[in-house]
Design an enzyme around this catalytic site. Sequence first.
Site, PDB file in Angstrom:
ATOM      1  CB  VAL A 104      -0.944   0.003   1.235  1.00 48.51           C
ATOM      2  CG1 VAL A 104      -1.921  -1.166   1.174  1.00 48.51           C
ATOM      3  CG2 VAL A 104      -0.158  -0.034   2.556  1.00 48.51           C
ATOM      4  CG  ASP A 105       5.119   0.679  -0.483  1.00 47.19           C
ATOM      5  OD1 ASP A 105       4.840   0.755  -1.700  1.00 47.19           O
ATOM      6  OD2 ASP A 105       5.900  -0.184  -0.017  1.00 47.19           O
ATOM      7  CG  HIS A 120      -3.656  -6.179   0.432  1.00 51.18           C
ATOM      8  ND1 HIS A 120      -2.627  -6.898   0.990  1.00 51.18           N
ATOM      9  CD2 HIS A 120      -4.555  -7.113   0.001  1.00 51.18           C
ATOM     10  CE1 HIS A 120      -2.880  -8.202   0.902  1.00 51.18           C
ATOM     11  NE2 HIS A 120      -4.031  -8.353   0.297  1.00 51.18           N
ATOM     12  CB  CYS A 128     -16.080  10.028   2.211  1.00 57.58           C
ATOM     13  SG  CYS A 128     -17.494  10.635   3.165  1.00 57.58           S
ATOM     14  CB  CYS A 151     -19.786  15.390   3.352  1.00 54.77           C
ATOM     15  SG  CYS A 151     -19.286  13.775   4.012  1.00 54.77           S
ATOM     16  CB  THR A 189       4.675 -11.976  -1.049  1.00 50.02           C
ATOM     17  OG1 THR A 189       3.537 -12.312  -0.218  1.00 50.02           O
ATOM     18  CG2 THR A 189       4.742 -12.933  -2.226  1.00 50.02           C
ATOM     19  CG  ASN A 214      10.878 -14.380   0.393  1.00 55.33           C
ATOM     20  OD1 ASN A 214      11.502 -14.159   1.426  1.00 55.33           O
ATOM     21  ND2 ASN A 214       9.569 -14.192   0.293  1.00 55.33           N
ATOM     22  CB  ALA A 232      13.687  -8.005  -3.802  1.00 56.16           C
TER      23      ALA A 232
HETATM   24  P1  OAD Z   1       5.178 -10.287   4.879  1.00 56.06           P
HETATM   25  O1  OAD Z   1       5.739  -9.392   5.910  1.00 56.06           O
HETATM   26  O2  OAD Z   1       4.236 -11.360   5.319  1.00 56.06           O
HETATM   27  O3  OAD Z   1       6.343 -11.023   4.100  1.00 56.06           O
HETATM   28  C1  OAD Z   1       7.437 -10.319   3.601  1.00 56.06           C
HETATM   29  C2  OAD Z   1       8.298 -11.310   2.866  1.00 56.06           C
HETATM   30  O4  OAD Z   1       9.349 -10.599   2.273  1.00 56.06           O
HETATM   31  C3  OAD Z   1       8.907 -12.401   3.738  1.00 56.06           C
HETATM   32  O5  OAD Z   1       8.722 -13.654   3.118  1.00 56.06           O
HETATM   33  C4  OAD Z   1      10.394 -12.045   3.787  1.00 56.06           C
HETATM   34  O6  OAD Z   1      11.246 -13.185   3.838  1.00 56.06           O
HETATM   35  C5  OAD Z   1      10.555 -11.305   2.479  1.00 56.06           C
HETATM   36  N1  OAD Z   1      11.623 -10.294   2.479  1.00 56.06           N
HETATM   37  C6  OAD Z   1      11.985  -9.444   3.461  1.00 56.06           C
HETATM   38  N2  OAD Z   1      12.967  -8.622   3.064  1.00 56.06           N
HETATM   39  C7  OAD Z   1      13.241  -8.955   1.780  1.00 56.06           C
HETATM   40  C8  OAD Z   1      14.165  -8.490   0.805  1.00 56.06           C
HETATM   41  N3  OAD Z   1      14.997  -7.470   1.062  1.00 56.06           N
HETATM   42  N4  OAD Z   1      14.164  -9.076  -0.420  1.00 56.06           N
HETATM   43  C9  OAD Z   1      13.322 -10.101  -0.700  1.00 56.06           C
HETATM   44  N5  OAD Z   1      12.431 -10.591   0.178  1.00 56.06           N
HETATM   45  C10 OAD Z   1      12.374 -10.029   1.400  1.00 56.06           C
HETATM   46  O7  OAD Z   1       4.532  -9.349   3.766  1.00 56.06           O
HETATM   47  P2  OAD Z   1       3.454  -9.724   2.637  1.00 56.06           P
HETATM   48  O8  OAD Z   1       3.700 -11.066   2.092  1.00 56.06           O
HETATM   49  O9  OAD Z   1       3.409  -8.579   1.716  1.00 56.06           O
HETATM   50  O10 OAD Z   1      -2.037  -7.150   4.362  1.00 56.06           O
HETATM   51  O11 OAD Z   1       2.135  -9.760   3.501  1.00 56.06           O
HETATM   52  C11 OAD Z   1       0.912  -9.881   2.851  1.00 56.06           C
HETATM   53  C12 OAD Z   1      -0.123  -9.051   3.550  1.00 56.06           C
HETATM   54  O12 OAD Z   1      -0.153  -9.361   4.947  1.00 56.06           O
HETATM   55  C13 OAD Z   1       0.149  -7.553   3.523  1.00 56.06           C
HETATM   56  O13 OAD Z   1      -0.266  -6.929   2.344  1.00 56.06           O
HETATM   57  C14 OAD Z   1      -0.638  -7.071   4.695  1.00 56.06           C
HETATM   58  C15 OAD Z   1      -0.241  -8.121   5.696  1.00 56.06           C
HETATM   59  O14 OAD Z   1      -1.116  -8.310   6.762  1.00 56.06           O
HETATM   60  C16 OAD Z   1      -2.904  -6.217   4.766  1.00 56.06           C
HETATM   61  O15 OAD Z   1      -2.562  -5.290   5.474  1.00 56.06           O
HETATM   62  C17 OAD Z   1      -4.303  -6.433   4.309  1.00 56.06           C
END
Ligand code: OAD
Length: 264
Positions: A104-105, A120, A128, A151, A189, A214, A232
Amino acid sequence: MNASETSRLRERLNRAPRVAVLTGAGVSAESGVPTFRGADGLWRRYRAEDLATPEAFRRDPRLVWEWYDWRRQLIARCQPNSAHHAVAFLERHAREFLLITQNVDGLHRLAGSLRMVELHGNLWRVRCLEEGKTTENLAVPLPAIPPRCDCGALLRPDVVWFGEGLPPAALREAFDCAERCDVFLVVGTSAVVQPAASLPVIARRRGAYVVEVNLEPTPLTPLAHESHQGKAAEILPALLGLDSAFGDPLGVPHSTLAGPGRPC
Ligand code: OAD
């Protein structure tokens, strides 16, 4: 031999008309944006139930907004890194392309990505509660917490909270793309949050070449054709053969990048 020498990704990309990329918090980690899970993850320090649910917002909109204002201030100081730039580069060179991000950044857009769905939502948009209207909001810090619409109703961050559905159009586009693409790249992810985690599985089942980048193995690793462990911002440019073409970080002047971006 390094990752780029053993990888078949470039060869696959050369003959793949349709390319999809799924990113998560790890792609922004080297920009200084905290991830959610892992040792320093946000969900280690904060309870999602208190900050990222509709119930939490109903209970205490000020607390929720203070947390989002803090994250907006933190992210406003961050710049896209080489991984974001590599994804934008890939878009410019692929015949058909879709970036599906859970982030979301807004950093992908700042790096020049255009064809993307934000599953997300986006921290830099507000919605609103009364009118349902969404607007861009770049104020850092927010002048008033919680912010209000013209509003008079409360504004909320235009992000998806736990217990909420994903934007239907974005979801449809992401699943269509997973079913049709030839190459599916998964970057940074944990691949544990649904429905995003299903996308590479679907792509794989439909015959796409799946490549993961990852820091560590994920539930997706056994399914991927290639899984590269490391940062990455280092691995992705190397896999795409960009490391020599760009400086640090990729050396792409922001002014040369196409598309609207959030001023940082
Ligand atoms: P996570 O925090 O669950 O996972 C981040 C992943 O990035 C992990 O698998 C790390 O090993 C990997 N990682 C960290 N640093 C890295 C780097 N420099 N290079 C490559 N990989 C790296 O984040 P998301 O998978 O994005 O949802 O989480 C999914 C969702 O869970 C988010 O969008 C958020 C969260 O709750 C909502 O807020 C709805």
